[in-house]
Design a protein around this motif. Sequence first.
Motif, PDB file in Angstrom:
ATOM      1  N   LYS A 208       0.836  -1.208   0.000  1.00 27.60           N
ATOM      2  CA  LYS A 208       0.000   0.000   0.000  1.00 27.60           C
ATOM      3  C   LYS A 208       0.872   1.260   0.000  1.00 27.60           C
ATOM      4  N   TRP A 209       2.008   1.206   0.686  1.00 25.94           N
ATOM      5  CA  TRP A 209       2.890   2.364   0.803  1.00 25.94           C
ATOM      6  C   TRP A 209       4.008   2.363  -0.239  1.00 25.94           C
ATOM      7  N   SER A 210       3.996   1.404  -1.164  1.00 29.46           N
ATOM      8  CA  SER A 210       4.997   1.365  -2.229  1.00 29.46           C
ATOM      9  C   SER A 210       4.510   2.032  -3.504  1.00 29.46           C
ATOM     10  N   ILE A 211       3.203   2.212  -3.630  1.00 27.84           N
ATOM     11  CA  ILE A 211       2.629   2.831  -4.831  1.00 27.84           C
ATOM     12  C   ILE A 211       1.923   4.106  -4.403  1.00 27.84           C
ATOM     13  N   PRO A 212       2.456   5.268  -4.772  1.00 25.23           N
ATOM     14  CA  PRO A 212       1.844   6.531  -4.339  1.00 25.23           C
ATOM     15  C   PRO A 212       0.567   6.827  -5.114  1.00 25.23           C
ATOM     16  N   CYS A 213      -0.181   7.748  -4.623  1.00 24.28           N
ATOM     17  CA  CYS A 213      -1.373   8.213  -5.316  1.00 24.28           C
ATOM     18  C   CYS A 213      -1.262   9.731  -5.464  1.00 24.28           C
ATOM     19  N   SER A 236      -5.365  13.455 -12.497  1.00 27.45           N
ATOM     20  CA  SER A 236      -6.812  13.377 -12.302  1.00 27.45           C
ATOM     21  C   SER A 236      -7.230  12.076 -11.640  1.00 27.45           C
ATOM     22  N   SER A 237      -6.261  11.290 -11.177  1.00 32.63           N
ATOM     23  CA  SER A 237      -6.593  10.025 -10.515  1.00 32.63           C
ATOM     24  C   SER A 237      -7.384  10.287  -9.247  1.00 32.63           C
ATOM     25  N   ASN A 238      -8.360   9.467  -9.025  1.00 32.58           N
ATOM     26  CA  ASN A 238      -9.194   9.612  -7.836  1.00 32.58           C
ATOM     27  C   ASN A 238      -8.518   8.928  -6.665  1.00 32.58           C
ATOM     28  N   CYS A 239      -8.077   9.687  -5.683  1.00 35.16           N
ATOM     29  CA  CYS A 239      -7.382   9.120  -4.527  1.00 35.16           C
ATOM     30  C   CYS A 239      -8.218   9.242  -3.254  1.00 35.16           C
ATOM     31  N   THR A 240      -9.508   9.311  -3.416  1.00 32.67           N
ATOM     32  CA  THR A 240     -10.406   9.419  -2.272  1.00 32.67           C
ATOM     33  C   THR A 240     -11.201   8.122  -2.134  1.00 32.67           C
ATOM     34  N   ALA A 241     -11.156   7.540  -0.952  1.00 32.01           N
ATOM     35  CA  ALA A 241     -11.896   6.300  -0.706  1.00 32.01           C
ATOM     36  C   ALA A 241     -13.378   6.604  -0.579  1.00 32.01           C
ATOM     37  N   PHE A 303      -7.011  -3.008   1.619  1.00 33.73           N
ATOM     38  CA  PHE A 303      -5.726  -2.397   1.276  1.00 33.73           C
ATOM     39  C   PHE A 303      -5.454  -2.455  -0.223  1.00 33.73           C
ATOM     40  N   GLY A 304      -6.019  -3.452  -0.911  1.00 34.89           N
ATOM     41  CA  GLY A 304      -5.921  -3.444  -2.364  1.00 34.89           C
ATOM     42  C   GLY A 304      -6.668  -2.258  -2.955  1.00 34.89           C
ATOM     43  N   TYR A 305      -7.850  -1.991  -2.408  1.00 39.69           N
ATOM     44  CA  TYR A 305      -8.633  -0.833  -2.860  1.00 39.69           C
ATOM     45  C   TYR A 305      -7.945   0.481  -2.510  1.00 39.69           C
ATOM     46  N   LEU A 306      -7.393   0.590  -1.303  1.00 41.38           N
ATOM     47  CA  LEU A 306      -6.723   1.822  -0.884  1.00 41.38           C
ATOM     48  C   LEU A 306      -5.399   2.048  -1.614  1.00 41.38           C
ATOM     49  N   THR A 307      -4.909   1.043  -2.325  1.00 41.28           N
ATOM     50  CA  THR A 307      -3.705   1.212  -3.144  1.00 41.28           C
ATOM     51  C   THR A 307      -4.040   1.811  -4.498  1.00 41.28           C
ATOM     52  N   PHE A 308      -5.093   1.311  -5.151  1.00 41.58           N
ATOM     53  CA  PHE A 308      -5.417   1.730  -6.518  1.00 41.58           C
ATOM     54  C   PHE A 308      -6.707   2.541  -6.618  1.00 41.58           C
ATOM     55  N   TYR A 309      -7.520   2.535  -5.563  1.00 48.37           N
ATOM     56  CA  TYR A 309      -8.784   3.265  -5.537  1.00 48.37           C
ATOM     57  C   TYR A 309      -9.647   2.890  -6.744  1.00 48.37           C
ATOM     58  N   ALA A 310     -10.155   3.869  -7.474  1.00 48.46           N
ATOM     59  CA  ALA A 310     -11.092   3.577  -8.562  1.00 48.46           C
ATOM     60  C   ALA A 310     -10.422   2.847  -9.727  1.00 48.46           C
ATOM     61  N   GLN A 311      -9.084   2.843  -9.774  1.00 44.67           N
ATOM     62  CA  GLN A 311      -8.384   2.198 -10.881  1.00 44.67           C
ATOM     63  C   GLN A 311      -7.963   0.764 -10.553  1.00 44.67           C
ATOM     64  N   VAL A 312      -8.515   0.183  -9.509  1.00 41.71           N
ATOM     65  CA  VAL A 312      -8.176  -1.179  -9.146  1.00 41.71           C
ATOM     66  C   VAL A 312      -8.607  -2.127 -10.261  1.00 41.71           C
ATOM     67  N   ASP A 313      -7.766  -3.101 -10.546  1.00 41.81           N
ATOM     68  CA  ASP A 313      -8.048  -4.055 -11.613  1.00 41.81           C
ATOM     69  C   ASP A 313      -8.955  -5.158 -11.108  1.00 41.81           C
ATOM     70  N   LEU A 318      -2.712  -7.894 -11.212  1.00 38.46           N
ATOM     71  CA  LEU A 318      -2.370  -7.246 -12.480  1.00 38.46           C
ATOM     72  C   LEU A 318      -1.981  -5.791 -12.275  1.00 38.46           C
ATOM     73  N   GLY A 319      -2.583  -5.121 -11.290  1.00 44.98           N
ATOM     74  CA  GLY A 319      -2.218  -3.742 -10.995  1.00 44.98           C
ATOM     75  C   GLY A 319      -0.793  -3.621 -10.510  1.00 44.98           C
ATOM     76  N   TYR A 320      -0.366  -4.557  -9.677  1.00 43.83           N
ATOM     77  CA  TYR A 320       1.019  -4.528  -9.201  1.00 43.83           C
ATOM     78  C   TYR A 320       1.994  -4.819 -10.339  1.00 43.83           C
ATOM     79  N   ASP A 321       1.598  -5.678 -11.272  1.00 46.53           N
ATOM     80  CA  ASP A 321       2.464  -5.963 -12.419  1.00 46.53           C
ATOM     81  C   ASP A 321       2.692  -4.711 -13.256  1.00 46.53           C
ATOM     82  N   ALA A 322       1.666  -3.860 -13.354  1.00 46.74           N
ATOM     83  CA  ALA A 322       1.781  -2.660 -14.187  1.00 46.74           C
ATOM     84  C   ALA A 322       2.664  -1.598 -13.539  1.00 46.74           C
ATOM     85  N   TYR A 323       2.552  -1.441 -12.207  1.00 44.28           N
ATOM     86  CA  TYR A 323       3.257  -0.340 -11.541  1.00 44.28           C
ATOM     87  C   TYR A 323       4.510  -0.787 -10.784  1.00 44.28           C
TER      88      TYR A 323
END
Length: 458
Positions: A208-213, A236-241, A303-313, A318-323
């Motif tokens: 969660k703390w390795s990928i910033p928002c 423009s990424s949505n970083c609000t839960a 914590f998966g949701y709080l890492t990628f928020y609305a862009q979660v795969d 797969l999200g971790y593979d991309a970033y």
Amino acid sequence: MNKITVNSSIQAGSGDQPDRGDEDDEETTPLLAQGVSRGASFASSVFNLMNAIMGSGILGLAYAMANTGIVGFSVLLLLVSGLASYSIHLLLTLCDQTGLNSYEALGEKAFNRAGKVLVACTIVIQNIGAMASYMFILKSELPATIRSFVRTEASGVWYEDGVILLILVTVCVVLPLALLPKIGFLGYTSSLSFFFMLFFAVVVVVKKWSIPCPLPLNSTLSLVMTTQQTFSNSSSSNCTAQLFVFSSKSAYAIPTMAFSFLCHTAILPIYCELHRPTKQRMQNVANVSISLSFLVYLVSALFGYLTFYAQVDSELLLGYDAYLPRDVLVTTVRLLILLAVLLTVPLIHFPARKAVLMLFWGERRFSWLSHCLSTFLLLLLVVLLAVYVPDIRNVFGVVGSTTSTCLLFVYPGLFYLRISFDDVRSCGSVGAGALVVFGVFVGLLSLCIIVLSWAQMS
């Protein structure tokens, strides 16, 4: 001393009410009367049941949270896990009242032979579909996972062929475990599978703390997204839960959660082999298993949701593979998840084989010939489906949405209403009726969603 205690328990079990004078004298069940005095430990049974509960569905729960919100997801997850525990309570109550110890036998008691055949066929279809989809995941994901560890540019090597890897793991791992005569023997591999899932949840928390928002944009991903002109700028990424989310995709949440808690085909086999198999003891096994699974599910999804928020795969890794490409910890987790899925296949195979044997050979004594033959044929069918059906997850989507819902909600409620001596206005009967209604609703909802998604893709 133990023999005297068991014999007296058998005699006491013939009455309507068990003796509750001593706190150590647990509620007796007809299973004791069948001579089962020693079996799998409580911990082993918990691990087996948790292994039956948790599978690759854990990868999609963060996506479900993104489409329902944190509070909405938590409430729905609590509701589904509570209903799963209640349906297990109904099954165990029926076993206690009737002396039957299999799902198929309860179906026969409720609706004669037609009920037995219906339940057995539902179990076989559901579990073959689940095993085939798990094998399909292994065939698709294992070569890439191994390649990321080897880190070589060589092409055409044997470990890049998913079919070869699938056959190897089936022969070397799945087949020996599936041939074990008792489900309790799988407790050790089930404990490994649980700790793999637990490690997955821990890594999701740590990363969660390795990928910033806002999310970073690596060069490879930037080139692809710029070419397709589909990437929204990181600023423009949505970083609000979101606490509550309502959309068309929210309808996927309940079916996903319902299938994530399906373990009912393994409940009664585990119950039969439990040491001191009483209804209360087995209910405690189910409650502990569901509670621990609930915690692992909730933590990994949150914590998966709080890492990628609305862009979660839809598949979290797969999200971790991309970033975080070629991240050792993420690659290790992917391998462990695949191993957990692999170790779940023999556990799912056990009730499927049991249903096949009951359909074709009836309630006969154990025979190594029929045991081995049914094991080989089932695994052969599963492997052939995983190898030759190109889109197996969609093929079994409809089957899984209907059979899973029936086994989890509809059948326990129907059987209780049909078999139990409770008054129709009692709490038990009302709860069973509500479970049936909820199960029919979830089944129809998931089926409509799958059909609509197919129509939109065509």
